[in-house]
Design a protein around this motif. Structure first.
Motif: not given
Ligand code: ME8
Length: 662
Positions: A365-366, A373-376, A427-430, A437-444
């Protein structure tokens, strides 16, 4: 954190050299190594000492049996012990041999101090003596058997120097009272206090019946009693008479098994008091690893060896298991089954899986870069809080030698991360900006958690956590030099380019793994067998060579080699074995007959592609069962790379089936 570099001095017992280390010795040394790494990460200047106890009747007898001089015998043994510790990554700062000249001098110096201070006198002694434990026995078992090891005692009369141990009853009791932490754990402390309260007899500290020992200067044939000799090794390792210069003495902790606690908490402090030297701060006596409910011993034939386990599962797996399975201080049973179960559940499916999932998702993904990370959301904060809280708890547990609890706390955080990923489903996020941004937060968040748990687990799992840090921070960060006191949630910098992912704990099939470990252990314990069986895959880079046996040279003679009969075989049939995903069942024509042989190559070779192939076969290996299937011989393969990928040995020219390999 220590303001300035405070010192911390750790010792293991100075092990006897009449045998090779088993899992019990390895346990104490692993604990010492873990503590050494931990204290370094807490900013201490650490020294760890181990070594070999090389004098006494046992060595005299073992050398005689091997038909070599004692000095040569102990030199070989010390080398073999040292090599094993090095191979296992348990390198101490000081390895002291009790035949070292600096040690000999230190023992003679300690004796002189005790004598000058009036605590040594000459007398005669007759008693029952256990040559295996190197101790006189006052209360033998019926039949004059040793109460500790059940072996026959010998009656010995000799002129001795005696140490006035009786004079130290009160000083010792006062000392235990003043320093309640001196003897750990608490149960052992109570035992020792009642023993000392029962009265102390003077102790003979020289022998005239033994030749192989440190001479008492000017008093030959007196040599020092092995315990007066061996205990002094802790001091001789860090300067002996010049201990003040090195600044490490007194020891901060002597790690020992409960079998030798009396020597360490009664005799040793008494010798030091008599010499007016500083006393160690703590003696920590752990329990025993038992095999089939009995203490391991070579004579009982129930020893577990470290090397086969490390060859199969890696050193981190052994370290993790020994520290996680049993509460430090208590006895525990050793079982291969439990070892492999824990390996698969906690290491392969736990830490290993979290690391590989995280790495794969960041890569996909990155592009292998730590995202910003985006908003928490509250669940992100909850996980962060859990990891942050674990830091304090784990350090506290380590400080109290509660290794199993420390690991439990770390693994609770790993489990929370697994749950978080399962719920958040990155993995289900588009691909839209919000979802990215949500994916970034989760993976960070997951990567940061992985960084924290790796630092916390590093003292126990140095190799695998080092790989995880190298992944998360490129090669620039040295995990072992990272101060644990500065570890905080939030330090993982977005934009960091990930390093290369290195496999950590490949899952293993339990029955097969246990069989392989047992087969390797058999080979190591029975050095008459030729050391040719292909070792199992090495998962953690530890050396796979078996330790040299006591008297056996490291190289074998041609007569040993010719015992191995290898022939050219041709594979006739090959099929997979249901329930054993690594094994293939082959039938192989070896010229004189067709043999059934199992080979652990199923993950790398398609059965059909093997038909007709000519291979090298060991044909005179005793048949054995693998996953219940008889295997009568062994196919030779190279073990390649860290995964131990098997590559079949073959021939560049056409060779006749049945030809012997020489
Ligand atoms: O006693 N479980 O040496 P040694 C756990 N030379 N730990 C075990 C164990 C087991 N089954 N078996 C051994 C001596 N150990 C003396 C020491 S020190 C100045 C002299 C570990 O080779 C444990 O630490 O018999 C135990 O105390 C030590 O090995 C005994 O080693």
């Amino acid at each position: 954190m220590a303001e300035k570099k405070e010192k911390f001095y750790i010792t293991t017992p100075i092990y006897y050299t009449n045998g090779m280390p088993h899992i019990g010795h390895t346990y104490t040394t692993i604990v010492a190594d873990t503590l050494r790494r931990y204290k370094k990460m807490r900013g201490y200047d650490v020294v760890m000492t181990t070594g070999t106890d090389e004098h006494g009747v046992n060595v005299e007898r073992a050398a005689k049996k091997a038909d070599i001089p004692e000095s040569e015998f102990v030199a070989r043994m010390a080398e073999a012990w040292k090599k094993l510790w090095d191979d296992l990554g348990l390198t101490a700062d000081e390895f002291v041999r009790t035949t070292d000249l600096k040690h000999v001098r230190a023992v003679q110096w300690l004796f002189k101090l005790c004598k000058e201070n009036g605590y040594v006198y000459k007398g005669h002694y007759t008693g029952l003596y256990c040559i295996y434990d190197n101790a006189y026995v006052s209360e033998p078992k019926p039949g004059n058997l040793c109460p500790d090891c059940d072996r026959p005692l010998e009656t010995v009369t000799e002129e001795n120097y005696f140490f006035k141990l009786s004079a130290f009853q009160k000083p010792l009791l006062d000392f235990y009272k003043k320093f309640p932490d001196f003897i750990q754990p608490e149960t052992r402390r109570n035992e020792i206090i009642s023993f000392v309260e029962g009265g102390l007899k003077d102790l003979s500290i020289t022998r005239t019946t033994i030749r192989w020992g440190i001479p008492v200067p000017g008093e030959e044939p007196h040599v020092f009693y092995v315990w007066f000799d061996a205990l002094t090794a802790y001091l001789s390792a860090v300067g002996g008479p010049d201990y003040e210069k090195r600044g490490m003495w007194p020891a901060d902790v002597h790690l020992v098994g409960k079998d030798i606690i009396r020597f360490h908490t009664v005799y040793w402090p008494a010798f030091l008091m008599a010499a007016m030297l500083p006393l160690p701060k703590q003696v920590w006596a752990h329990g025993w690893f038992l095999m089939d409910a009995a203490k391991m011993s070579k004579s009982k034939g129930n020893v577990v060896l470290p090397r086969p386990i490390v060859n199969m599962l890696g050193m981190d797996a052994l370290r993790y298991f020994l520290l996680r399975e049993v509460v430090f201080g208590q006895d525990g049973n050793f079982s291969y089954d439990a070892l492999v179960t824990r390996y698969n559940s906690d290491l392969a499916n736990g830490l290993g899986n979290l690391a590989s999932r995280t790495a794969a998702m960041l890569e996909k993904n990155f592009a292998g870069v730590v995202p910003k990370p985006g908003a928490r959301l509250p669940q992100d904060d909850a996980l962060a809080k859990e990891a942050q809280n674990a830091i304090g708890e784990v350090l506290e547990r380590y400080d109290r030698f509660e290794f199993a609890r420390a690991l439990e706390a770390i693994w609770a955080v790993i489990a929370a991360a697994d749950k978080y990923l399962t719920t958040e489903q990155p993995w289900a996020l588009g691909e839209g900006p919000d979802e990215q941004s949500r994916k970034a937060t989760i993976l960070w968040t997951t990567a940061e958690l992985l960084r924290i748990v790796s630092a916390l687990a590093h003292p126990v799992l140095p190799e695998s956590t080092g790989k995880i840090w190298a992944l998360l921070g490129g090669q620039a960060v040295n995990i072992s030099a990272t101060p644990l006191d500065g570890l905080r949630w939030g330090q993982l910098a977005p934009g960091t380019k990930l390093g290369r992912f290195q496999a950590l704990f490949p899952r293993v099939e339990k029955t097969e793994a246990v069989e392989r470990i047992e087969a390797m252990a058999n080979e190591e314990l029975n050095p008459t067998q030729p050391p040719v069986a292909a070792p199992a895959p090495t998962t953690a880079g530890a050396a796979a060579t078996p330790a040299p046996a006591a008297a056996a040279p490291e190289k074998i003679g041609i007569e040993d080699f010719t015992k191995v009969e290898m022939r050219v075989g041709q594979i006739k049939t090959a099929e997979r074995i249901v329930g054993a995903d690594k094994l293939l069942k082959l039938t192989v024509d070896i010229g004189t007959e067709i043999r059934q042989i199992c080979a652990g190559i199923a993950q790398y070779y398609e059965p059909e592609a093997l038909i007709g192939r000519k291979v090298a076969v060991v044909v005179n290996l005793a048949p054995r069962k693998l996953r219940g299937v008889e295997s009568n011989g062994m196919i030779i393969a190279a073990s390649v790379g860290p995964e131990g990928r098997p590559v079949l040995a073959g021939f560049h020219e056409d060779v006749e089936v049945g030809s012997r390999l020489k």
